[in-house]
Enzyme design. Structure first.
Site, PDB file in Angstrom:
ATOM      1  N   HIS A  30      61.410  61.115 118.188  1.00 22.04           N
ATOM      2  CA  HIS A  30      61.450  62.433 117.544  1.00 22.04           C
ATOM      3  C   HIS A  30      60.130  62.674 116.820  1.00 22.04           C
ATOM      4  O   HIS A  30      59.967  62.354 115.638  1.00 22.04           O
ATOM      5  CB  HIS A  30      62.649  62.492 116.569  1.00 22.04           C
ATOM      6  CG  HIS A  30      62.803  63.807 115.863  1.00 22.04           C
ATOM      7  ND1 HIS A  30      63.863  64.071 115.015  1.00 22.04           N
ATOM      8  CD2 HIS A  30      62.053  64.927 115.874  1.00 22.04           C
ATOM      9  CE1 HIS A  30      63.748  65.293 114.533  1.00 22.04           C
ATOM     10  NE2 HIS A  30      62.643  65.834 115.030  1.00 22.04           N
ATOM     11  N   HIS A  32      56.789  65.726 117.039  1.00 26.94           N
ATOM     12  CA  HIS A  32      56.321  66.990 117.635  1.00 26.94           C
ATOM     13  C   HIS A  32      54.813  66.929 117.836  1.00 26.94           C
ATOM     14  O   HIS A  32      54.077  66.643 116.885  1.00 26.94           O
ATOM     15  CB  HIS A  32      56.659  68.164 116.716  1.00 26.94           C
ATOM     16  CG  HIS A  32      58.130  68.343 116.485  1.00 26.94           C
ATOM     17  ND1 HIS A  32      58.878  69.273 117.156  1.00 26.94           N
ATOM     18  CD2 HIS A  32      58.990  67.694 115.659  1.00 26.94           C
ATOM     19  CE1 HIS A  32      60.138  69.208 116.747  1.00 26.94           C
ATOM     20  NE2 HIS A  32      60.238  68.246 115.838  1.00 26.94           N
ATOM     21  N   ARG A  81      44.546  77.466 121.300  1.00 23.70           N
ATOM     22  CA  ARG A  81      44.392  78.628 122.190  1.00 23.70           C
ATOM     23  C   ARG A  81      44.021  78.322 123.626  1.00 23.70           C
ATOM     24  O   ARG A  81      43.989  79.240 124.447  1.00 23.70           O
ATOM     25  CB  ARG A  81      43.355  79.594 121.586  1.00 23.70           C
ATOM     26  CG  ARG A  81      43.836  80.122 120.245  1.00 23.70           C
ATOM     27  CD  ARG A  81      42.953  81.211 119.676  1.00 23.70           C
ATOM     28  NE  ARG A  81      43.544  81.679 118.417  1.00 23.70           N
ATOM     29  CZ  ARG A  81      43.088  82.664 117.693  1.00 23.70           C
ATOM     30  NH1 ARG A  81      42.007  83.328 118.084  1.00 23.70           N
ATOM     31  NH2 ARG A  81      43.692  83.019 116.574  1.00 23.70           N
ATOM     32  N   GLY A 178      64.419  74.717 115.750  1.00 23.80           N
ATOM     33  CA  GLY A 178      64.366  75.984 115.021  1.00 23.80           C
ATOM     34  C   GLY A 178      65.250  75.906 113.792  1.00 23.80           C
ATOM     35  O   GLY A 178      65.847  74.871 113.512  1.00 23.80           O
ATOM     36  N   HIS A 207      67.724  69.626 118.054  1.00 28.83           N
ATOM     37  CA  HIS A 207      67.785  69.579 116.596  1.00 28.83           C
ATOM     38  C   HIS A 207      69.112  70.198 116.157  1.00 28.83           C
ATOM     39  O   HIS A 207      69.434  71.330 116.554  1.00 28.83           O
ATOM     40  CB  HIS A 207      66.651  70.396 115.977  1.00 28.83           C
ATOM     41  CG  HIS A 207      65.307  69.738 116.033  1.00 28.83           C
ATOM     42  ND1 HIS A 207      64.737  69.290 117.203  1.00 28.83           N
ATOM     43  CD2 HIS A 207      64.414  69.453 115.048  1.00 28.83           C
ATOM     44  CE1 HIS A 207      63.553  68.757 116.930  1.00 28.83           C
ATOM     45  NE2 HIS A 207      63.333  68.844 115.633  1.00 28.83           N
ATOM     46  N   GLU A 210      70.552  69.528 110.516  1.00 26.83           N
ATOM     47  CA  GLU A 210      69.448  69.467 109.531  1.00 26.83           C
ATOM     48  C   GLU A 210      69.578  70.717 108.679  1.00 26.83           C
ATOM     49  O   GLU A 210      69.977  70.661 107.519  1.00 26.83           O
ATOM     50  CB  GLU A 210      68.094  69.433 110.258  1.00 26.83           C
ATOM     51  CG  GLU A 210      66.887  69.487 109.336  1.00 26.83           C
ATOM     52  CD  GLU A 210      65.608  69.969 110.054  1.00 26.83           C
ATOM     53  OE1 GLU A 210      65.684  70.792 110.995  1.00 26.83           O
ATOM     54  OE2 GLU A 210      64.512  69.545 109.625  1.00 26.83           O
ATOM     55  N   ASP A 288      58.908  62.631 112.910  1.00 30.30           N
ATOM     56  CA  ASP A 288      59.060  64.082 113.058  1.00 30.30           C
ATOM     57  C   ASP A 288      57.705  64.799 113.142  1.00 30.30           C
ATOM     58  O   ASP A 288      57.343  65.328 114.180  1.00 30.30           O
ATOM     59  CB  ASP A 288      59.906  64.657 111.909  1.00 30.30           C
ATOM     60  CG  ASP A 288      60.578  65.980 112.266  1.00 30.30           C
ATOM     61  OD1 ASP A 288      60.471  66.419 113.427  1.00 30.30           O
ATOM     62  OD2 ASP A 288      61.218  66.578 111.376  1.00 30.30           O
TER      63      ASP A 288
HETATM   64  N1  ADE Z   1      60.264  72.239 114.695  1.00 26.36           N
HETATM   65  C1  ADE Z   1      59.397  71.305 114.270  1.00 26.36           C
HETATM   66  N2  ADE Z   1      59.923  70.540 113.294  1.00 26.36           N
HETATM   67  C2  ADE Z   1      61.182  71.023 113.099  1.00 26.36           C
HETATM   68  C3  ADE Z   1      62.235  70.669 112.234  1.00 26.36           C
HETATM   69  N3  ADE Z   1      62.107  69.659 111.363  1.00 26.36           N
HETATM   70  N4  ADE Z   1      63.370  71.358 112.304  1.00 26.36           N
HETATM   71  C4  ADE Z   1      63.515  72.368 113.169  1.00 26.36           C
HETATM   72  N5  ADE Z   1      62.566  72.746 114.010  1.00 26.36           N
HETATM   73  C5  ADE Z   1      61.393  72.091 113.981  1.00 26.36           C
HETATM   74 ZN    ZN Z   2      61.851  67.697 114.649  1.00 22.31          ZN
END
Ligand code: ADE
Ligand code: ZN
Length: 358
Positions: A30, A32, A81, A178, A207, A210, A288
């Site tokens: 997990h 990004h 970009r 999101g 996700h 949370e 994360d």
């Molecule tokens: N996009 C990137 N990090 C996120 C998070 N912690 N929760 C929801 N969407 C995300």
């Molecule tokens: Zn995440």
């Protein structure tokens, strides 16, 4: 902030040091890619495109809510970009992960955050960056394109069909992210998309739990038939859900510091990672958003080890759970398990001192 009781922190003593954790061959599920961009690189890109900084680089990564974090995320992603920038970001992310001792990662990318690129060349450029990084000895990275919950199911189905027909082999799964608190119950609209992804052989993660409570996790499981959940920490509030996750062996990819930064828990000692594991839920430890939240996976393991009195055997067990939940093929999983075995064996082997060589 959700209400939790404070969980007992264990006495210090046996926890592995940060260098021991860093040299341990780790797996991350997990993380990004957009959050692997450093504030220095953001400043460089802003200057290149003549975009004024949102705020000074020193305070760019300070936030207190998920909504605030995602707004800043969207701002810096607008600087990503070109395909060249995407390829280099993927390369740099794999190099960063390698420096932290991560040997294999499944990295999320959110096409919705790249308004200047079409999703197909974006995903191809990221995969090319990961290929180049792996050839150079950096972390081996799978790619998990992630739908944003506000996107349409038609858009998402187009993505999945393309991934199945001609996506790069580095793509191993499908994600969803999101702000559920703002967007409401959005899992049902992606039911067909997730079913199609499974038909095409992709792993399913999303996700949930949370910015939503346990009902968000139930929704995601019911409608998306997930193999694993990103976060899922608020499952701790529903004993029936804990039982279901444990029974069905659905892995939660938890991210302790990220949850503290977005205000879900006051500190790592109040994070439910320990009680989730005690309830029998398969849990992995993750960063994360490494650069964007100033964390590393090794740092997360160190914080959890301090809080729960973990030994290196617990770090190894969490790593094995990550291997078991990974969307890679069996051969790669077996090789990752072997790397863990070999590392542990090397650590326990007595150092060859002069007494052994008369
Ligand atoms: N996009 C990137 N990090 C996120 C998070 N912690 N929760 C929801 N969407 C995300
Ligand atoms: Zn995440």
């Amino acid at each position: 902030m959700s209400t939790t009781t404070q969980h007992t922190a264990h006495a210090a003593g046996t926890e592995p040091g940060i260098e021991t954790i860093r040299s341990f061959p780790k797996v991350e599920l997990h993380v990004h890619v957009e959050a692997c961009l450093s504030s220095e690189r953001i400043e460089e890109l802003a200057a290149e495109f003549g975009v004024p900084m949102l705020r000074p680089a020193e305070s760019l990564f300070d936030y207190s809510t998920l909504a605030d974090f995602l707004a800043v995320y969207e701002w810096w992603c607008d600087l990503l970009r070109t395909e060249v920038i995407a390829e280099q970001l993927a390369y740099d992310a794999a190099a960063q992960l390698n420096e932290d001792g991560i040997v294999y990662a499944e990295v999320l990318c959110g096409p919705r955050y790249w308004p200047h690129l079409r999703r197909e060349p974006l995903i191809e450029a990221l995969a090319t960056g990961f290929d180049r990084a792996h050839r150079d000895g950096h972390a081996d990275c799978g790619l998990t394109p992630s739908i944003s919950r506000e996107q349409s199911p038609e858009w998402a189905m187009g993505l999945v069909e393309w991934l199945g027909a001609s996506g790069p082999p580095r793509v191993v799964g499908l994600g969803l992210d999101g702000n559920e608190e703002l967007l409401g119950r959005t899992s049902p609209k992606f039911t067909e998309v997730y079913a199609r992804a499974a038909d095409l052989g992709f792993g399913r993660t999303a996700h949930a739990g949370e910015s939503s409570g346990p009902e968000g996790v139930w929704d995601a499981l019911e409608h998306l038939h997930l193999d694993r959940v990103d976060h899922g920490v608020r499952s701790i509030e529903d004993p029936a859900l804990l039982e279901h996750l444990a029974e069905q062996e659905i892995t939660l990819n938890v991210t302790p510091t990220s949850n503290v930064i977005t205000g879900l828990y006051p500190d790592v000692d109040h994070h439910p990672v320990g009680p989730l594991i005690e309830a029998g839920v398969p849990v992995t430890i993750n960063s994360d958003d490494p650069k964007a939240m100033k964390v590393t996976l090794s740092g997360e393991f160190a914080a959890v080890s301090r809080s729960l009195g973990w030994s290196l055997a617990d770090v190894a067990a969490a790593t094995r759970r990550a291997v078991d939940a990974a969307f890679c093929d069996q051969e790669k999983a077996a090789s990752l398990h072997r790397q863990v075995d070999d590392h542990l064996r090397d650590l326990t082997r007595e150092p060859a001192g002069k007494d052994h060589h008369p």
